[in-house]
Enzyme design. Structure first.
Site, mmCIF file in Angstrom:
data_model
loop_
_atom_site.group_PDB
_atom_site.id
_atom_site.type_symbol
_atom_site.label_atom_id
_atom_site.label_comp_id
_atom_site.label_asym_id
_atom_site.label_seq_id
_atom_site.Cartn_x
_atom_site.Cartn_y
_atom_site.Cartn_z
ATOM 1 N N SER A 135 -55.436 -5.559 69.328
ATOM 2 C CA SER A 135 -56.871 -5.639 68.334
ATOM 3 C C SER A 135 -56.485 -7.703 68.956
ATOM 4 O O SER A 135 -56.032 -7.991 68.702
ATOM 5 C CB SER A 135 -56.099 -6.241 67.061
ATOM 6 O OG SER A 135 -56.886 -7.469 65.834
ATOM 7 N N LYS A 161 -60.892 -4.094 69.754
ATOM 8 C CA LYS A 161 -61.433 -4.461 68.790
ATOM 9 C C LYS A 161 -61.688 -6.115 68.632
ATOM 10 O O LYS A 161 -60.154 -6.743 68.809
ATOM 11 C CB LYS A 161 -60.403 -3.881 67.560
ATOM 12 C CG LYS A 161 -61.084 -5.442 65.912
ATOM 13 C CD LYS A 161 -60.128 -3.896 64.702
ATOM 14 C CE LYS A 161 -59.081 -5.088 63.927
ATOM 15 N NZ LYS A 161 -58.310 -4.492 62.947
ATOM 16 N N LYS A 163 -61.946 -9.348 66.433
ATOM 17 C CA LYS A 163 -62.035 -10.501 64.838
ATOM 18 C C LYS A 163 -63.117 -11.438 65.316
ATOM 19 O O LYS A 163 -63.260 -11.891 66.116
ATOM 20 C CB LYS A 163 -60.390 -11.386 64.838
ATOM 21 C CG LYS A 163 -59.582 -10.431 64.715
ATOM 22 C CD LYS A 163 -59.664 -10.164 63.856
ATOM 23 C CE LYS A 163 -58.321 -9.240 63.119
ATOM 24 N NZ LYS A 163 -58.156 -8.714 61.580
ATOM 25 N N ASP A 188 -63.877 -6.550 63.980
ATOM 26 C CA ASP A 188 -63.534 -6.584 62.638
ATOM 27 C C ASP A 188 -64.042 -8.200 61.156
ATOM 28 O O ASP A 188 -62.871 -9.071 62.230
ATOM 29 C CB ASP A 188 -61.413 -6.572 62.349
ATOM 30 C CG ASP A 188 -60.944 -6.548 60.885
ATOM 31 O OD1 ASP A 188 -61.817 -6.822 59.844
ATOM 32 O OD2 ASP A 188 -59.657 -5.841 61.086
ATOM 33 N N GLU A 213 -65.844 -3.764 60.490
ATOM 34 C CA GLU A 213 -64.234 -3.251 59.631
ATOM 35 C C GLU A 213 -64.647 -4.658 59.326
ATOM 36 O O GLU A 213 -64.495 -5.722 59.163
ATOM 37 C CB GLU A 213 -63.138 -3.112 60.162
ATOM 38 C CG GLU A 213 -61.690 -3.244 59.529
ATOM 39 C CD GLU A 213 -60.700 -3.150 60.786
ATOM 40 O OE1 GLU A 213 -60.575 -3.160 61.518
ATOM 41 O OE2 GLU A 213 -59.597 -3.529 59.878
ATOM 42 N N ASP A 238 -60.645 -1.862 55.001
ATOM 43 C CA ASP A 238 -59.684 -2.076 55.084
ATOM 44 C C ASP A 238 -58.941 -2.389 53.950
ATOM 45 O O ASP A 238 -59.127 -1.767 53.335
ATOM 46 C CB ASP A 238 -58.989 -2.487 56.696
ATOM 47 C CG ASP A 238 -57.558 -3.443 57.478
ATOM 48 O OD1 ASP A 238 -56.758 -2.520 55.794
ATOM 49 O OD2 ASP A 238 -57.941 -3.785 57.670
ATOM 50 N N LYS A 262 -53.433 1.880 55.996
ATOM 51 C CA LYS A 262 -52.109 0.770 56.970
ATOM 52 C C LYS A 262 -50.983 1.419 55.702
ATOM 53 O O LYS A 262 -51.698 0.801 54.224
ATOM 54 C CB LYS A 262 -52.620 -0.819 56.502
ATOM 55 C CG LYS A 262 -53.060 -0.825 57.732
ATOM 56 C CD LYS A 262 -54.004 -3.169 57.568
ATOM 57 C CE LYS A 262 -54.615 -3.323 58.499
ATOM 58 N NZ LYS A 262 -55.474 -4.657 58.505
ATOM 59 N N GLY A 290 -52.832 -1.954 61.769
ATOM 60 C CA GLY A 290 -51.734 -2.493 61.932
ATOM 61 C C GLY A 290 -51.886 -3.845 60.859
ATOM 62 O O GLY A 290 -52.496 -4.138 60.850
HETATM 63 O O1 OSB Z 1 -56.970 -6.686 59.949
HETATM 64 O O2 OSB Z 1 -56.474 -5.456 60.663
HETATM 65 C C1 OSB Z 1 -56.182 -6.791 60.569
HETATM 66 C C2 OSB Z 1 -53.487 -8.699 61.475
HETATM 67 C C3 OSB Z 1 -52.892 -8.958 59.893
HETATM 68 C C4 OSB Z 1 -53.264 -8.845 59.251
HETATM 69 C C5 OSB Z 1 -54.919 -7.907 59.293
HETATM 70 C C6 OSB Z 1 -54.751 -7.718 60.070
HETATM 71 C C7 OSB Z 1 -54.447 -7.501 61.669
HETATM 72 C C8 OSB Z 1 -55.374 -6.439 62.465
HETATM 73 C C9 OSB Z 1 -53.791 -6.779 63.363
HETATM 74 O O3 OSB Z 1 -55.618 -6.600 63.803
HETATM 75 C C10 OSB Z 1 -53.595 -5.502 63.649
HETATM 76 C C11 OSB Z 1 -52.362 -5.321 64.893
HETATM 77 O O4 OSB Z 1 -51.919 -4.978 65.935
HETATM 78 O O5 OSB Z 1 -50.582 -5.040 63.798
HETATM 79 MG MG MG Z 2 -59.050 -4.929 59.183
#
Ligand code: OSB
Ligand code: MG
Length: 368
Positions: A135, A161, A163, A188, A213, A238, A262, A290
């Protein structure tokens, strides 16, 4: 199972590189290490609530309070079969799924160690390595995003992925797609759009993304349904899914076509398994999200992702993507086929590096 003592340790770990999302920049990551003691065995869990309420309303501060004053006192006075009974045990405490999940995870680790089974075995996992991706946070420029993406592809990650946030969405995604026409790519938004502003995302629908996402509010199911009807690309929830009932309702409404599970967000492993099973019955794929976990939470995510209906690569990256030094002895590494091995030893299959914990510790308590 009778828990004699629970210890909490609040840690703050520095990420190797700041991680920017639509809700802010994360450069240090808080979490609470949970230790449950029973019959000479210690089970470890991690509460994934962060310092700020940007992703969810829970913070390390609220989780500490709810664990110390409500969850742990209830668990200490009961004798129960094991972690599958935990959600019922704490059902009188509203919400606070991350706080609950932190202790539940420690109970799974404990039971696994007592019975000699890995978490993956306890849950019915079917694979010994799981597909993973990375990510990537929002970068200052498109050029930087392309450079960081290229670096992760070089390391062997086969699913990316990115952001997004308003103003940094379609252009960034088109740039990555333009450079890598066949890449498994997803975005995301972390709840950054409304139904109105999400109109700007329509061009994403032609980029062959695996999913989009959480575009809309963290407490919204209905508007996601309305948005999903406009997109052929699957919307993936999510933030909006906090328990199995939300998952069922979101599927009934057509608010989502894929669910990011999660374990922290949904109150633990028991609920995660229930959501997995529900989705499996309805042919809805799930994948493991994650929360920039330490090795403790990462071990849990790997075990969870070994279940059969985890059909898409998880946001479970190698330890060296996150931290210089983790609090577990075990370091998770990326295999050349973009997978990470599922831990095999009993429980979570990890051991704690206490010196490393001491270096990042903010405070600790033991109860009773
Ligand atoms: O929205 O998936 C998310 C990290 C912190 C809070 C929210 C998210 C994330 C990530 C990182 O996208 C995922 C990871 O590598 O742990
Ligand atoms: Mg997310």
């Amino acid at each position: 199972m009778k828990i004699e003592k629970v210890k909490l340790t609040h840690v703050r770990m520095t990420l190797k590189a700041p991680f920017e999302t639509s809700f802010g920049v994360i450069d240090t990551r808080d979490s609470i290490l949970v230790e449950a003691y029973s019959d000479g065995v210690i089970g470890y869990g991690e509460c994934v609530a962060d310092r700020d309420p940007g992703y969810a309303y829970e913070t390390s501060g609220t989780a500490w309070h709810i664990l110390e004053d409500f969850i742990i006192p209830q668990v200490l006075v009961k004798t129960f079969e094991g972690p599958t009974e935990f959600p019922d045990l704490v059902s009188g405490i509203r919400g606070h799924q991350m706080a609950k999940a932190g202790l539940e995870l420690a109970l799974w680790d404990l039971q696994g160690k007592q019975q000699g089974n890995s978490l993956s075995e306890m849950l019915g996992g079917v694979r010994d390595k799981v597909d993973v991706g990375v990510s990537i946070g929002i970068k200052s420029t498109k050029e930087e995003l392309l450079e960081v993406t290229a670096n992760y592809l070089d390391l062997g990650y086969k699913r990316i992925k990115i952001k997004i946030k308003p103003g940094r969405d379609v252009g960034d995604t088109q740039a990555v797609r333009g450079a890598y026409p066949d890449l498994k790519l997803q975005v995301d938004a972390n709840s950054a759009y409304t139904l109105e502003t999400a109109e700007a995302l329509m061009p994403l629908d032609d980029l062959g993304l695996l999913l989009i996402e959480q575009p809309l509010s963290e407490d919204d199911l209905w508007d996601h349904r309305v948005l999903q009807q406009k997109f052929k690309t699957p919307i993936c929830l999510d933030e909006s899914i906090h328990d199995p009932r939300h998952a069922r309702q979101a599927l009934e409404m057509g608010s989502t076509k894929v669910i990011n599970i999660k374990q922290g967000r949904v109150g633990g492993i028991t609920h995660s398994k229930a959501i997995h099973d529900l989705c499996q019955d309805q042919n809805i794929p799930v994948w493991c999200g994650g929360m920039l976990e330490t090795g403790v939470g990462r071990a849990a995510n790997l075990a969870l992702a070994s279940l059969p209906n985890f059909k898409l690569p998880g946001d479970i990256s190698a330890t060296d993507r996150y931290y210089e030094e983790d609090i577990t002895e075990e370091v998770f590494i990326l295999n050349s086929d973009s997978t990470i091995n599922v831990p095999k030893s009993p429980g979570l299959g990890i051991s704690i590096n206490q010196d490393a914990v001491d270096r990042v510790k903010l405070k600790t308590i033991s109860l009773p």
